[in-house]
Design a protein around this motif. Sequence first.
Motif, mmCIF file in Angstrom:
data_model
loop_
_atom_site.group_PDB
_atom_site.id
_atom_site.type_symbol
_atom_site.label_atom_id
_atom_site.label_comp_id
_atom_site.label_asym_id
_atom_site.label_seq_id
_atom_site.Cartn_x
_atom_site.Cartn_y
_atom_site.Cartn_z
ATOM 1 N N GLU A 1 47.632 24.791 42.401
ATOM 2 C CA GLU A 1 48.533 25.679 42.350
ATOM 3 C C GLU A 1 50.160 23.422 43.111
ATOM 4 O O GLU A 1 48.839 22.957 44.120
ATOM 5 N N LEU A 2 50.695 23.838 42.921
ATOM 6 C CA LEU A 2 51.847 22.182 42.659
ATOM 7 C C LEU A 2 52.213 22.824 44.804
ATOM 8 O O LEU A 2 51.657 21.366 44.555
ATOM 9 N N SER A 3 52.515 23.624 45.614
ATOM 10 C CA SER A 3 52.189 23.471 46.696
ATOM 11 C C SER A 3 50.784 23.009 47.303
ATOM 12 O O SER A 3 51.151 21.899 48.384
ATOM 13 N N LEU A 4 48.998 22.463 46.919
ATOM 14 C CA LEU A 4 48.754 23.186 47.749
ATOM 15 C C LEU A 4 48.213 20.728 47.084
ATOM 16 O O LEU A 4 47.555 20.370 47.857
ATOM 17 N N LEU B 1 51.088 19.072 46.792
ATOM 18 C CA LEU B 1 51.443 18.154 47.471
ATOM 19 C C LEU B 1 51.101 17.957 48.882
ATOM 20 O O LEU B 1 51.308 16.690 49.642
ATOM 21 N N SER B 2 50.176 18.994 49.055
ATOM 22 C CA SER B 2 49.427 18.935 50.364
ATOM 23 C C SER B 2 48.248 17.904 50.405
ATOM 24 O O SER B 2 48.361 17.429 51.498
#
Length: 200
Positions: free
Chosen positions: A2-5, A7-8
């Motif tokens: 996922e994009l959020s993961l 980016l983290s």
Amino acid sequence: MELSLFLSLFGFLWVAAITPGPNNMLLTTSGANFGFVRTIPLMLGIMFGMQIMLLLIAFGVGNLIILYPALHLFLKIAGSAYLLWLAWKITTAAYESLEVKDHPEKTLPLWQGAVLQLVNPKAWLMSLGAVASFSLSGKAYITSIAGISLAMFLVNLIAGCIWLAFGTVIGRWLHSPRAWRQFNITMGLLTALSVVLIWL
């Protein structure tokens, strides 16, 4: 992934890649001594070594470091010795103009940039942290490793170019052999001092 993961993960790797360390000291020194273009092979070697290390950790070798602490100690000793050798080479490098010559001196080759990663305990821990914290289980594992690999490639490329450009700019100010020598001694000492960080 996922994009959020992603980016983290990117943020985690970015902090590790952009902060001063052996790789960045070498790129800065080489950029100052040889210019941007002639240092690209060294930067590619560093990036290639990081990718190899990531894949080794993702597919089993990382477990050996966890199971056998002596292997981690060996990496620390080997990495420290290699960094001290590189620091000596930097400190004793002869003055060279950045003007193009018929037979220019060479910077550290691609393979040395790669080898540095394989004996750099901090780089191993960075890859271990990325795989342990951001890989996904089951069928998504391979895809997540590909995502980690891509993120590592991007941060190393961007951070490497920044430090290399920084060194190139500094090199244009070092017009006298004395200034050149002082810069190389400083960078050699900083590279040697980075050995201390390995043992903290």
